[in-house]
Design an enzyme around this catalytic site. Structure first.
Site, mmCIF file in Angstrom:
data_model
loop_
_atom_site.group_PDB
_atom_site.id
_atom_site.type_symbol
_atom_site.label_atom_id
_atom_site.label_comp_id
_atom_site.label_asym_id
_atom_site.label_seq_id
_atom_site.Cartn_x
_atom_site.Cartn_y
_atom_site.Cartn_z
ATOM 1 N N CYS A 1 1.251 -5.694 2.665
ATOM 2 C CA CYS A 1 1.220 -6.866 3.888
ATOM 3 C C CYS A 1 2.499 -6.832 4.437
ATOM 4 O O CYS A 1 2.845 -7.878 4.458
ATOM 5 C CB CYS A 1 0.928 -7.892 3.038
ATOM 6 N N ASP B 1 4.073 -1.747 -16.661
ATOM 7 C CA ASP B 1 4.745 -0.985 -15.300
ATOM 8 C C ASP B 1 3.941 0.227 -14.602
ATOM 9 O O ASP B 1 3.635 1.142 -15.399
ATOM 10 C CB ASP B 1 6.158 -0.225 -15.527
ATOM 11 N N GLY C 1 -6.189 -11.332 -6.018
ATOM 12 C CA GLY C 1 -7.220 -11.573 -5.068
ATOM 13 C C GLY C 1 -8.086 -10.452 -4.894
ATOM 14 O O GLY C 1 -9.446 -10.465 -4.885
ATOM 15 N N LYS C 2 -7.429 -9.345 -4.781
ATOM 16 C CA LYS C 2 -8.148 -7.994 -4.506
ATOM 17 C C LYS C 2 -8.695 -7.758 -5.994
ATOM 18 O O LYS C 2 -10.155 -7.081 -5.975
ATOM 19 C CB LYS C 2 -7.349 -6.778 -4.198
ATOM 20 N N CYS D 1 -1.434 -2.829 -8.922
ATOM 21 C CA CYS D 1 -0.497 -3.908 -9.037
ATOM 22 C C CYS D 1 -1.285 -5.121 -8.711
ATOM 23 O O CYS D 1 -1.578 -5.579 -7.332
ATOM 24 C CB CYS D 1 0.382 -3.788 -7.801
ATOM 25 N N ALA D 2 -1.889 -5.551 -9.521
ATOM 26 C CA ALA D 2 -3.189 -6.605 -9.436
ATOM 27 C C ALA D 2 -2.853 -8.033 -9.293
ATOM 28 O O ALA D 2 -3.541 -8.871 -8.728
ATOM 29 C CB ALA D 2 -3.927 -6.541 -10.481
ATOM 30 N N GLY D 3 -1.722 -8.551 -9.613
ATOM 31 C CA GLY D 3 -1.261 -9.898 -9.515
ATOM 32 C C GLY D 3 -1.038 -10.300 -7.871
ATOM 33 O O GLY D 3 -0.671 -9.671 -7.262
ATOM 34 N N ASP E 1 -1.780 -2.110 -4.074
ATOM 35 C CA ASP E 1 -1.558 -3.209 -3.220
ATOM 36 C C ASP E 1 -0.063 -3.510 -3.383
ATOM 37 O O ASP E 1 0.303 -4.294 -4.382
ATOM 38 C CB ASP E 1 -2.446 -4.231 -3.381
HETATM 39 C C1 LIG Z 1 1.503 -7.387 -3.097
HETATM 40 S S1 LIG Z 1 1.296 -8.315 -4.826
HETATM 41 C C2 LIG Z 1 -0.388 -7.691 -5.071
HETATM 42 C C3 LIG Z 1 -1.421 -8.622 -4.635
HETATM 43 C C4 LIG Z 1 -2.690 -8.586 -5.416
HETATM 44 N N1 LIG Z 1 -3.115 -7.073 -5.202
HETATM 45 C C5 LIG Z 1 -3.807 -9.594 -4.978
HETATM 46 O O1 LIG Z 1 -4.437 -9.151 -4.075
HETATM 47 O O2 LIG Z 1 -3.730 -10.607 -5.197
HETATM 48 C C6 LIG Z 1 2.020 -6.873 -5.614
HETATM 49 C C7 LIG Z 1 2.289 -7.087 -7.175
HETATM 50 O O3 LIG Z 1 2.826 -5.965 -7.876
HETATM 51 C C8 LIG Z 1 3.603 -6.486 -8.771
HETATM 52 N N2 LIG Z 1 4.493 -5.192 -9.284
HETATM 53 C C9 LIG Z 1 5.878 -5.258 -8.814
HETATM 54 N N3 LIG Z 1 6.261 -3.993 -9.466
HETATM 55 C C10 LIG Z 1 5.143 -3.464 -10.216
HETATM 56 C C11 LIG Z 1 5.312 -2.500 -11.098
HETATM 57 N N4 LIG Z 1 6.385 -1.698 -11.277
HETATM 58 N N5 LIG Z 1 3.970 -2.152 -11.702
HETATM 59 C C12 LIG Z 1 2.743 -2.988 -11.565
HETATM 60 N N6 LIG Z 1 2.925 -4.097 -10.736
HETATM 61 C C13 LIG Z 1 4.195 -4.305 -9.934
HETATM 62 C C14 LIG Z 1 4.173 -7.844 -8.479
HETATM 63 O O4 LIG Z 1 4.341 -8.418 -9.458
HETATM 64 C C15 LIG Z 1 2.981 -8.264 -7.327
HETATM 65 O O5 LIG Z 1 2.285 -9.157 -8.480
#
Ligand SMILES: C[S@@+](CC[C@H](N)C(=O)[O-])C[C@H]1O[C@@H](n2cnc3c(N)ncnc32)[C@H](O)[C@@H]1O
Length: 545
Positions: free
Chosen positions: A471, A400, A351-352, A346-348, A418
């Site tokens: 978080c 997904d 940052g990580k 879940c990279a967006g 994350d």
């Molecule tokens: C807490 S944020 C991650 C922050 C990121 N790791 C960083 O350090 O910038 C959670 C992310 O999970 C994504 N997300 C939500 N549902 C998801 C899914 N089913 N599969 C993958 N990513 C998903 C969201 O769009 C969001 O960008």
């Protein structure tokens, strides 16, 4: 002193409120009727100006703050909305700082301010026109949170109302704000939240008065009641508090949410030395060896290394959980790994992933950064750019994360999840989240979190390590998710995340780790309230070990 400046240097919300003040006159006995004349105002405090001389328009900083708050009320995110509006209004320096303080101050404290407004108007805040409510909150923040001189705060807010909404609303706002200003700022807390308890700043030696009502605690510290109860339960569930200490700790935690956090940078390892940031004026972090803290509101954009991606804004809690996971990888996986593959599920916005990409270079690992949102995947691409320029092999994909375990089983040596969460651990930096979230979100998110964790474990190669992070300290999103998913899996063992954190932290000892889990806290470690657990997929089914 300009009228925008507070008459006291400390703009923080006063944590010591809640004690019962000596009573003068009870506010609320002279409430103001909406849409018309005030029923009662102190004639001595009326403006001596004739209406034609009164300010008709707001200054640009207040206008920008008002328009931003309107957008936030309509669903925008304060941190995304404000910078563009400041730019378009050509606001910089003190005016930009003033507008920023107004937006974030109101967003943090509006629960408390609404309780004050309810005492000064015969119309409940929920029944007011939303634009009128927003200007009133702006006015109350200037009066109670910033100590802008009362005449300046009231006149400027009335001018804003007249220019943005109309003359009828302006007279209502004038009357209500004058009513608010009649009671000293330090008395309001005890009046609207008498059962909130009291915790004197920096002391733990008797200057604590236990709260008698969690609802009042929420009003005084401007948090919805359900979040107050969830945080109190989380302090106990994570072992951060005992039943004896939990109320004092809760007040400290809620107070910490209302104090703007310093900006923390990371010098991405291998791309930049942290000393370069320290020499440029930053202070060392307390947990992460790569952290540099900008005190006094430093601007990250002023650092060339931030602009080119060798450094980035990143809370220390986020830094150390990635470092702890890679430490587990180094100890348990790296010795036998060939062509290692890492996955950030879940990279967006990245940052990580940016930190993982930098750490992947000396380890020869390939990083696959997955994100479900196309736009956020683009942000990931930019976050890993500097590491890719330095040799990292990174693939960013949109998908997904719940499907990757089935599509690529037993494939990755390291997985980071994350997880999307309520964000109740980042309320210092994202104050609007407290008003946006509802208890129903918790149920929706925990179902998703469990699916993502199961998928990530399936995607893990036997012997590989996985970090699960949120978080949020909410028990349902943290301990319960991990326990529920791992309970049914004999192929997974929980590692001691606290010991991993100790071994990578600057001090070598952090109290945040208890048992298998780590829970950081703003009022203890000074970080966002990040939770993380580290687990390992066993090489063979448990029965064969
Ligand atoms: C807490 S944020 C991650 C922050 C990121 N790791 C960083 O350090 O910038 C959670 C992310 O999970 C994504 N997300 C939500 N549902 C998801 C899914 N089913 N599969 C993958 N990513 C998903 C969201 O769009 C969001 O960008």
């Amino acid at each position: 002193m300009s009228e925008n400046e507070p008459d006291r240097p400390d703009r923080r919300h006063d944590r010591r409120g809640g004690g019962r003040p000596e009573r003068r006159e009870r506010p609320g006995t002279g409430r103001v009727g909406y849409g018309g004349q005030a029923r009662r105002t102190d004639p001595g405090k009326r403006s001596s100006q004739r209406p034609s001389e009164r300010r008709r328009h707001a200054d640009p900083a207040r206008s920008v703050a008002y328009e931003t708050l309107r957008a936030v009320s309509d669903g925008a995110y304060a941190n995304l909305e404000l910078p563009g509006r400041l730019r378009r209004a050509h606001l910089g320096g003190r005016d930009a700082a003033f507008a920023t303080e107004l937006v974030y101050g109101v967003t943090r404290m509006r629960g408390f301010y609404d309780a004050v407004l309810a005492r000064c108007s015969d119309r409940a805040p929920v029944d007011m026109d939303p634009p009128v409510l927003d200007v009133l909150r702006l006015g109350v923040h200037q009066l109670l949170g910033m100590r802008v001189p009362a005449h300046a705060a009231v006149d400027a807010t009335v001018g804003l109302t007249r220019g943005e909404i109309g003359a009828g609303a302006a007279s209502f706002v004038n009357a209500v704000l004058r009513r608010v200003s009649e009671t000293p700022a330090e008395d309001w807390m005890g009046l609207v939240a008498p059962g909130a308890g009291r915790r004197a700043e920096g002391t733990d030696d008797g200057a604590f008065e236990a709260p008698t009502s969690l609802e009042d605690v929420g009003v005084a510290h401007s948090h919805p009641g359900w979040i107050v109860r969830a945080l109190r339960a989380a302090l106990l569930a994570h072992g951060a508090s005992t039943p004896e200490t939990v109320d004092a700790d809760l007040l400290d935690l809620l107070h910490a949410h209302n104090v703007p956090a310093d900006v923390t940078l990371i010098a991405r390892p291998g791309l930049l030395e942290v000393e370069d940031l320290l020499e440029a004026g930053a202070s060392p972090g307390t947990l992460s060896p790569y952290a540099a803290i900008l005190t006094e509101g430093g601007d990250p954009g002023g650092f060339p290394a931030v602009r080119d991606g060798r450094a980035a804004v990143q809370d220390e809690g986020s830094q150390v959980l990635v470092l702890a996971l890679v430490e587990a990888y180094d100890r348990l996986v790296a010795p036998g790994a060939s062509e290692p593959r890492w996955l950030d599920l879940c990279a967006g916005p990245g940052g990580k992933a940016g930190l993982l990409a930098a750490l992947s270079i000396p380890r020869g690992a390939t990083l696959f950064a997955n994100e479900t949102s196309e736009h956020r995947a683009e942000l990931v691409e930019s976050a890993v750019g500097a590491a890719m320029d330095a040799g990292a092999e990174v693939f960013v994909g949109v998908g997904d994360g719940r499907r990757i375990g089935a599509e690529e089983p037993n494939s990755f040596d390291l997985v980071l999840i994350d997880a999307p969460c309520t964000g109740l651990g980042a309320l210092r930096r994202r104050p609007d989240a407290r008003w946006r979230r509802t208890p129903a979100d918790v149920g929706d998110l925990t179902a998703l979190q469990e699916d993502l964790l199961s998928s990530g474990l399936d995607a893990l190669r036997p012997g590989g390590v996985l970090g699960y992070a949120t978080c949020s300290p909410h028990e349902a999103e943290t301990i319960q998710v991990v326990n529920r998913v791992t309970r049914g899996r004999a192929d997974v063992e929980l590692l001691d995340a606290g010991r991993l954190l100790d071994s990578i932290s600057r001090s070598g000892h952090v109290t945040a780790g208890r048992g298998s889990f780590v829970q950081l806290w703003p009022h203890v470690e000074g970080t966002d309230a990040m939770f993380f657990a580290v687990m390992r997929r066993r090489e063979a089914p448990a029965g064969d070990l």
